[in-house]
Design a protein around this motif. Structure first.
Motif, PDB file in Angstrom:
ATOM      1  N   VAL A   1       0.820  -1.219   0.000  1.00 49.17           N
ATOM      2  CA  VAL A   1       0.000   0.000   0.000  1.00 49.17           C
ATOM      3  C   VAL A   1       0.852   1.267   0.000  1.00 49.17           C
ATOM      4  O   VAL A   1       2.027   1.232   0.382  1.00 49.17           O
ATOM      5  N   PRO A   2       0.249   2.396  -0.410  1.00 47.61           N
ATOM      6  CA  PRO A   2       0.940   3.673  -0.255  1.00 47.61           C
ATOM      7  C   PRO A   2       1.197   3.950   1.237  1.00 47.61           C
ATOM      8  O   PRO A   2       0.571   3.336   2.102  1.00 47.61           O
ATOM      9  N   SER A   3       2.058   4.903   1.519  1.00 49.92           N
ATOM     10  CA  SER A   3       2.378   5.216   2.914  1.00 49.92           C
ATOM     11  C   SER A   3       1.123   5.702   3.640  1.00 49.92           C
ATOM     12  O   SER A   3       0.232   6.298   3.043  1.00 49.92           O
ATOM     13  N   PHE A   4       1.083   5.437   4.943  1.00 52.64           N
ATOM     14  CA  PHE A   4      -0.049   5.858   5.771  1.00 52.64           C
ATOM     15  C   PHE A   4       0.455   6.103   7.182  1.00 52.64           C
ATOM     16  O   PHE A   4       1.524   5.625   7.565  1.00 52.64           O
ATOM     17  N   SER A   5      -0.337   6.854   7.951  1.00 45.16           N
ATOM     18  CA  SER A   5       0.091   7.164   9.309  1.00 45.16           C
ATOM     19  C   SER A   5      -0.899   6.718  10.375  1.00 45.16           C
ATOM     20  O   SER A   5      -0.623   6.843  11.561  1.00 45.16           O
ATOM     21  N   LYS A   6      -2.038   6.190   9.948  1.00 49.14           N
ATOM     22  CA  LYS A   6      -3.079   5.847  10.907  1.00 49.14           C
ATOM     23  C   LYS A   6      -3.836   4.622  10.423  1.00 49.14           C
ATOM     24  O   LYS A   6      -3.999   4.412   9.230  1.00 49.14           O
ATOM     25  N   VAL A   7      -4.304   3.816  11.382  1.00 48.02           N
ATOM     26  CA  VAL A   7      -5.093   2.629  11.074  1.00 48.02           C
ATOM     27  C   VAL A   7      -6.429   2.745  11.793  1.00 48.02           C
ATOM     28  O   VAL A   7      -6.488   3.155  12.956  1.00 48.02           O
ATOM     29  N   PHE A   8      -7.491   2.378  11.093  1.00 43.65           N
ATOM     30  CA  PHE A   8      -8.829   2.324  11.675  1.00 43.65           C
ATOM     31  C   PHE A   8      -9.214   0.851  11.772  1.00 43.65           C
ATOM     32  O   PHE A   8      -9.310   0.166  10.756  1.00 43.65           O
ATOM     33  N   ALA A   9      -9.397   0.373  13.002  1.00 47.33           N
ATOM     34  CA  ALA A   9      -9.686  -1.050  13.175  1.00 47.33           C
ATOM     35  C   ALA A   9     -10.377  -1.294  14.504  1.00 47.33           C
ATOM     36  O   ALA A   9     -10.170  -0.554  15.476  1.00 47.33           O
ATOM     37  N   ARG A  10     -11.169  -2.372  14.530  1.00 46.96           N
ATOM     38  CA  ARG A  10     -11.804  -2.850  15.764  1.00 46.96           C
ATOM     39  C   ARG A  10     -11.279  -4.235  16.140  1.00 46.96           C
ATOM     40  O   ARG A  10     -11.431  -4.671  17.273  1.00 46.96           O
ATOM     41  N   ASN A  11     -10.669  -4.928  15.192  1.00 48.41           N
ATOM     42  CA  ASN A  11     -10.168  -6.277  15.438  1.00 48.41           C
ATOM     43  C   ASN A  11      -9.005  -6.205  16.445  1.00 48.41           C
ATOM     44  O   ASN A  11      -8.003  -5.533  16.185  1.00 48.41           O
ATOM     45  N   PRO A  12      -9.115  -6.904  17.586  1.00 46.54           N
ATOM     46  CA  PRO A  12      -8.073  -6.813  18.615  1.00 46.54           C
ATOM     47  C   PRO A  12      -6.673  -7.199  18.127  1.00 46.54           C
ATOM     48  O   PRO A  12      -5.687  -6.562  18.507  1.00 46.54           O
ATOM     49  N   LEU A  13      -6.551  -8.213  17.279  1.00 51.05           N
ATOM     50  CA  LEU A  13      -5.244  -8.616  16.771  1.00 51.05           C
ATOM     51  C   LEU A  13      -4.657  -7.532  15.870  1.00 51.05           C
ATOM     52  O   LEU A  13      -3.478  -7.179  16.000  1.00 51.05           O
TER      53      LEU A  13
END
Length: 173
Positions: free
Chosen positions: A93-105
Motif C-alpha cells: 500500500v501507499p504510505s499511511f500514518s493511521k489505522v482504523f480497526a476494531r479487530n483486537p489482533l
C-alpha cells in the motif's frame, strides 16, 4: 496529506463497513481500504473473490457519493506470521500514518509496529455483521437492508446468493 488504512475481509460489504469508511474519511484526507484474505474465495467464511469484494466496495462508495480520489482499494493476501503482518501490509500500500480497526489482533499488531490506531464506533455490530449476513442469505432470511442497494444487486448479478447456498450443500446423500 493524512492517509489512513481500514482493513477488512468485506464478505460481503455492508452498511456497518460503509459507516466506518465515512467516519474515517472525516479524519483523513485519503483512506486505503485493505481487502484482506485476498487469496480466499468460494468458502463459507470467504465466499467472494477479492475482485468481487473490490467491486462491491466501489459500487457502494459510488452509490453514496464518495469521490474516488478519497480512497484506494487494495487487495492483500494473508501471511501466516502475525508478527510481520504489518510490514507485509506496508509492501502493498501507499504510505499511511493511521489505522482504523476494531479487530483486537489488528490493533495490537499495528500498535506494536508504532502506528497510530483509532477504533471506530461499532455501528450496531449485532446487526451489521458479515457472518450474520451470510447466514441470513443461506437461510432465506431478509438481509438486503443490511447492505448498500448496489451490493444486493451485485450479489444477485454474480449469483453470489446461489454460491453461498451451494457451499453449505453436501455430497453425502
Amino acid at each position: 496529506m493524512l492517509r489512513g488504512v481500514y482493513p477488512g475481509r468485506f464478505q460481503p460489504f455492508h452498511l456497518g463497513h460503509l459507516s466506518v469508511i465515512k467516519w474515517a474519511l472525516e479524519r483523513v484526507d485519503e483512506l486505503i481500504i485493505l481487502v484482506g484474505s485476498a487469496q480466499e474465495s468460494h468458502t463459507l467464511n470467504n465466499p467472494f473473490t477479492a475482485g468481487e469484494r473490490i467491486e462491491m466496495i466501489r459500487l457502494s462508495l459510488r452509490e453514496h457519493g464518495i469521490p474516488t480520489d478519497r480512497y484506494y482499494i487494495i487487495p492483500i493476501p494473508d501471511i501466516l506470521m502475525n508478527s510481520v503482518w504489518t510490514y507485509h501490509v506496508r509492501m502493498y500500500v501507499p504510505s499511511f500514518s493511521k489505522v482504523f480497526a476494531r479487530n483486537p489482533l489488528v490493533i495490537r499488531l499495528f500498535k506494536e509496529a508504532g502506528t497510530e490506531v483509532e477504533i471506530p464506533p461499532p455501528y450496531n455490530r449485532e446487526k451489521y455483521n458479515s457472518t450474520l449476513i451470510r447466514k441470513m442469505i443461506i437461510l432465506n432470511e431478509k438481509w438486503e437492508d443490511l447492505v448498500p442497494t448496489s451490493v444486493s444487486i451485485f450479489l444477485s448479478n454474480i449469483r453470489g446468493i446461489e454460491r453461498l447456498k451451494e457451499l453449505v450443500g453436501s455430497d453425502k446423500r
